[in-house]
Design a protein around this motif. Sequence first.
Motif, PDB file in Angstrom:
ATOM      1  N   GLY A  89       0.774  -1.231   0.000  1.00 62.46           N
ATOM      2  CA  GLY A  89       0.000   0.000   0.000  1.00 62.46           C
ATOM      3  C   GLY A  89       0.805   1.280   0.000  1.00 62.46           C
ATOM      4  N   ALA A  90       2.122   1.194  -0.112  1.00 61.97           N
ATOM      5  CA  ALA A  90       2.954   2.408  -0.109  1.00 61.97           C
ATOM      6  C   ALA A  90       2.829   3.136  -1.444  1.00 61.97           C
ATOM      7  CB  ALA A  90       4.406   2.063   0.184  1.00 61.97           C
ATOM      8  N   ASN A  91       3.093   4.429  -1.397  1.00 66.76           N
ATOM      9  CA  ASN A  91       2.992   5.278  -2.579  1.00 66.76           C
ATOM     10  C   ASN A  91       4.285   6.070  -2.723  1.00 66.76           C
ATOM     11  OD1 ASN A  91       2.353   7.388  -4.440  1.00 66.76           O
ATOM     12  ND2 ASN A  91       0.187   7.160  -3.968  1.00 66.76           N
ATOM     13  N   ILE A  92       4.951   5.883  -3.857  1.00 66.63           N
ATOM     14  CA  ILE A  92       6.154   6.649  -4.164  1.00 66.63           C
ATOM     15  C   ILE A  92       5.756   7.704  -5.186  1.00 66.63           C
ATOM     16  CG2 ILE A  92       8.544   6.541  -4.962  1.00 66.63           C
ATOM     17  CD1 ILE A  92       7.979   4.893  -2.436  1.00 66.63           C
ATOM     18  N   ALA A  93       5.802   8.969  -4.793  1.00 65.42           N
ATOM     19  CA  ALA A  93       5.317  10.045  -5.658  1.00 65.42           C
ATOM     20  C   ALA A  93       6.307  10.335  -6.780  1.00 65.42           C
ATOM     21  CB  ALA A  93       5.035  11.289  -4.829  1.00 65.42           C
ATOM     22  N   MET A  94       5.968  11.286  -7.638  1.00 60.93           N
ATOM     23  CA  MET A  94       6.703  11.505  -8.885  1.00 60.93           C
ATOM     24  C   MET A  94       8.174  11.841  -8.658  1.00 60.93           C
ATOM     25  SD  MET A  94       3.978  13.618 -11.220  1.00 60.93           S
ATOM     26  CE  MET A  94       3.754  14.874  -9.964  1.00 60.93           C
ATOM     27  N   ALA A  95       9.010  11.187  -9.477  1.00 58.58           N
ATOM     28  CA  ALA A  95      10.435  11.508  -9.570  1.00 58.58           C
ATOM     29  C   ALA A  95      11.180  11.358  -8.251  1.00 58.58           C
ATOM     30  CB  ALA A  95      10.626  12.920 -10.133  1.00 58.58           C
ATOM     31  N   CYS A  96      10.792  10.372  -7.451  1.00 58.50           N
ATOM     32  CA  CYS A  96      11.509  10.074  -6.207  1.00 58.50           C
ATOM     33  C   CYS A  96      12.702   9.174  -6.483  1.00 58.50           C
ATOM     34  CB  CYS A  96      10.597   9.351  -5.220  1.00 58.50           C
ATOM     35  SG  CYS A  96       9.322  10.376  -4.519  1.00 58.50           S
ATOM     36  N   THR A  97      13.700   9.258  -5.608  1.00 60.44           N
ATOM     37  CA  THR A  97      14.770   8.274  -5.579  1.00 60.44           C
ATOM     38  C   THR A  97      14.797   7.657  -4.191  1.00 60.44           C
ATOM     39  OG1 THR A  97      16.376  10.001  -4.990  1.00 60.44           O
ATOM     40  CG2 THR A  97      16.164   9.449  -7.314  1.00 60.44           C
ATOM     41  N   VAL A  98      14.817   6.332  -4.150  1.00 62.36           N
ATOM     42  CA  VAL A  98      14.866   5.609  -2.878  1.00 62.36           C
ATOM     43  C   VAL A  98      16.209   4.891  -2.818  1.00 62.36           C
ATOM     44  CG1 VAL A  98      13.749   3.936  -1.379  1.00 62.36           C
ATOM     45  CG2 VAL A  98      12.359   5.340  -2.927  1.00 62.36           C
ATOM     46  N   ASN A  99      17.007   5.182  -1.796  1.00 69.30           N
ATOM     47  CA  ASN A  99      18.381   4.700  -1.714  1.00 69.30           C
ATOM     48  C   ASN A  99      18.458   3.208  -1.371  1.00 69.30           C
ATOM     49  OD1 ASN A  99      21.098   5.703  -2.018  1.00 69.30           O
ATOM     50  ND2 ASN A  99      21.398   5.291   0.150  1.00 69.30           N
ATOM     51  N   GLN A 100      19.615   2.615  -1.689  1.00 67.81           N
ATOM     52  CA  GLN A 100      19.829   1.195  -1.442  1.00 67.81           C
ATOM     53  C   GLN A 100      19.491   0.802  -0.006  1.00 67.81           C
ATOM     54  OE1 GLN A 100      22.022   3.176  -3.008  1.00 67.81           O
ATOM     55  NE2 GLN A 100      23.091   2.075  -4.653  1.00 67.81           N
ATOM     56  N   TYR A 101      18.902  -0.371   0.136  1.00 67.25           N
ATOM     57  CA  TYR A 101      18.591  -0.999   1.413  1.00 67.25           C
ATOM     58  C   TYR A 101      17.492  -0.289   2.207  1.00 67.25           C
ATOM     59  CZ  TYR A 101      22.918  -3.630   0.658  1.00 67.25           C
ATOM     60  OH  TYR A 101      23.901  -4.430   0.134  1.00 67.25           O
ATOM     61  N   ALA A 102      16.913   0.775   1.682  1.00 70.66           N
ATOM     62  CA  ALA A 102      15.836   1.457   2.404  1.00 70.66           C
ATOM     63  C   ALA A 102      14.548   0.640   2.332  1.00 70.66           C
ATOM     64  CB  ALA A 102      15.600   2.853   1.839  1.00 70.66           C
ATOM     65  N   THR A 103      13.740   0.750   3.376  1.00 66.12           N
ATOM     66  CA  THR A 103      12.431   0.108   3.428  1.00 66.12           C
ATOM     67  C   THR A 103      11.368   1.192   3.564  1.00 66.12           C
ATOM     68  OG1 THR A 103      13.295  -1.913   4.432  1.00 66.12           O
ATOM     69  CG2 THR A 103      10.947  -1.482   4.712  1.00 66.12           C
ATOM     70  N   ILE A 104      10.406   1.165   2.666  1.00 67.34           N
ATOM     71  CA  ILE A 104       9.293   2.113   2.705  1.00 67.34           C
ATOM     72  C   ILE A 104       8.092   1.378   3.279  1.00 67.34           C
ATOM     73  CG2 ILE A 104       7.900   3.739   1.395  1.00 67.34           C
ATOM     74  CD1 ILE A 104      10.960   4.292   1.408  1.00 67.34           C
ATOM     75  N   GLY A 105       7.647   1.825   4.444  1.00 65.13           N
ATOM     76  CA  GLY A 105       6.640   1.093   5.210  1.00 65.13           C
ATOM     77  C   GLY A 105       5.268   1.083   4.573  1.00 65.13           C
ATOM     78  N   GLN A 106       4.437   0.181   5.063  1.00 66.51           N
ATOM     79  CA  GLN A 106       3.099  -0.013   4.535  1.00 66.51           C
ATOM     80  C   GLN A 106       2.273   1.269   4.654  1.00 66.51           C
ATOM     81  OE1 GLN A 106       4.699  -1.804   6.867  1.00 66.51           O
ATOM     82  NE2 GLN A 106       4.016  -3.929   6.938  1.00 66.51           N
ATOM     83  N   TYR A 107       1.537   1.562   3.587  1.00 63.83           N
ATOM     84  CA  TYR A 107       0.549   2.658   3.566  1.00 63.83           C
ATOM     85  C   TYR A 107       1.184   4.018   3.829  1.00 63.83           C
ATOM     86  CZ  TYR A 107      -1.966  -1.685   4.163  1.00 63.83           C
ATOM     87  OH  TYR A 107      -2.391  -2.981   4.029  1.00 63.83           O
ATOM     88  N   SER A 108       2.471   4.135   3.554  1.00 62.06           N
ATOM     89  CA  SER A 108       3.151   5.420   3.672  1.00 62.06           C
ATOM     90  C   SER A 108       3.230   6.088   2.307  1.00 62.06           C
ATOM     91  CB  SER A 108       4.563   5.221   4.241  1.00 62.06           C
ATOM     92  OG  SER A 108       5.350   4.462   3.340  1.00 62.06           O
ATOM     93  N   ILE A 109       3.710   7.329   2.297  1.00 63.51           N
ATOM     94  CA  ILE A 109       3.926   8.032   1.032  1.00 63.51           C
ATOM     95  C   ILE A 109       5.228   8.822   1.116  1.00 63.51           C
ATOM     96  CG2 ILE A 109       2.515  10.034   1.738  1.00 63.51           C
ATOM     97  CD1 ILE A 109       1.682  10.231  -1.270  1.00 63.51           C
ATOM     98  N   VAL A 110       5.967   8.791   0.018  1.00 69.93           N
ATOM     99  CA  VAL A 110       7.197   9.575  -0.113  1.00 69.93           C
ATOM    100  C   VAL A 110       6.912  10.685  -1.113  1.00 69.93           C
ATOM    101  CG1 VAL A 110       9.619   9.527  -0.785  1.00 69.93           C
ATOM    102  CG2 VAL A 110       8.630   7.579   0.423  1.00 69.93           C
ATOM    103  N   ALA A 111       7.223  11.915  -0.753  1.00 73.78           N
ATOM    104  CA  ALA A 111       6.789  13.083  -1.513  1.00 73.78           C
ATOM    105  C   ALA A 111       7.495  13.211  -2.862  1.00 73.78           C
ATOM    106  CB  ALA A 111       7.032  14.349  -0.695  1.00 73.78           C
ATOM    107  N   THR A 112       6.872  13.942  -3.757  1.00 79.79           N
ATOM    108  CA  THR A 112       7.420  14.225  -5.075  1.00 79.79           C
ATOM    109  C   THR A 112       8.835  14.775  -4.989  1.00 79.79           C
ATOM    110  OG1 THR A 112       5.223  14.668  -5.980  1.00 79.79           O
ATOM    111  CG2 THR A 112       7.082  15.661  -7.133  1.00 79.79           C
ATOM    112  N   ASN A 113       9.704  14.251  -5.832  1.00 81.06           N
ATOM    113  CA  ASN A 113      11.106  14.685  -5.960  1.00 81.06           C
ATOM    114  C   ASN A 113      11.956  14.396  -4.727  1.00 81.06           C
ATOM    115  OD1 ASN A 113      11.091  15.687  -8.621  1.00 81.06           O
ATOM    116  ND2 ASN A 113      10.187  17.616  -7.935  1.00 81.06           N
ATOM    117  N   ALA A 114      11.455  13.618  -3.792  1.00 82.13           N
ATOM    118  CA  ALA A 114      12.225  13.338  -2.580  1.00 82.13           C
ATOM    119  C   ALA A 114      13.399  12.414  -2.885  1.00 82.13           C
ATOM    120  CB  ALA A 114      11.341  12.705  -1.524  1.00 82.13           C
ATOM    121  N   ALA A 115      14.527  12.699  -2.243  1.00 79.03           N
ATOM    122  CA  ALA A 115      15.640  11.754  -2.196  1.00 79.03           C
ATOM    123  C   ALA A 115      15.540  11.049  -0.846  1.00 79.03           C
ATOM    124  CB  ALA A 115      16.971  12.478  -2.333  1.00 79.03           C
ATOM    125  N   CYS A 116      15.083   9.823  -0.874  1.00 77.40           N
ATOM    126  CA  CYS A 116      14.767   9.097   0.352  1.00 77.40           C
ATOM    127  C   CYS A 116      15.958   8.219   0.724  1.00 77.40           C
ATOM    128  CB  CYS A 116      13.515   8.259   0.121  1.00 77.40           C
ATOM    129  SG  CYS A 116      12.847   7.530   1.610  1.00 77.40           S
TER     130      CYS A 116
END
Length: 233
Positions: free
Chosen positions: A137-164
């Motif tokens: 249920g997670a949502n990765i918004a437009m043009a995000c980058t998610v770094n190696q080994y990161a975990t994006i939790g259930q039903y969360s959202i990462v904002a547009t253009n975020a470097a996570c």
Amino acid sequence: MLDVKIMNENNIHPTAIIGEEVKIGKGNTILPYTIIEGKVQLGDNNVIGPHVVIGCPATDTKHVDLKFGDSKVIIGNNNVIREFSVVEQPCYEEHTIIEDDVFIMQGVHVSHDVRVNRKCVITNTSVLAGIVKILEGANIAMACTVNQYATIGQYSIVATNAACMKNVRPFSRYIPGRPVSVNEYAIEKFGFVKYRKEIEEYVLNGVLPHSKIISDIVNEFNYWVAKYGRQTY
């Protein structure tokens, strides 16, 4: 040449290239100029393409020979993978996985050893680096980058253009430069309204939940966090 049964049970455009080791279910639509190669297992009722590449060798500095290993890309059922997206073969773990009911929009890069669980949305031109885990249920918004080994939790959202660069807690909103907040939209959408206070206490104050359904979600997230050792926002 694909098996006649596979051709009859799926809608595969004649310009698509399907490798000999690819296993395909039924009811899939594979659109023009899509390439599926290597050890790939594709379920049922997926829509893929056009110009999608699935199963290509990993883009990893320790694996530059472009050889196909024995590990698999596993894609479940009822997914949409839109044009110019890439799903890479694993090279460190057993599988790259996209589960069920996932919507991957245009130009998304799913790197080696990534896991995308059910009902996730990965929006346009986002990049999931190697060994990233995107939980249900997670949502990765437009043009995000998610770094190696990161975990994006259930039903969360990462904002547009975020470097996570870190993990994102379940039910939270990560917007760079702002305090972490609660993803109220997901609480409503996925039917967790009765647990709102409990979720808020967990996201905002780190209070562990007491109900089983929310505890199970947090425990799954914590499993991946412990495995890879990334810090959490």
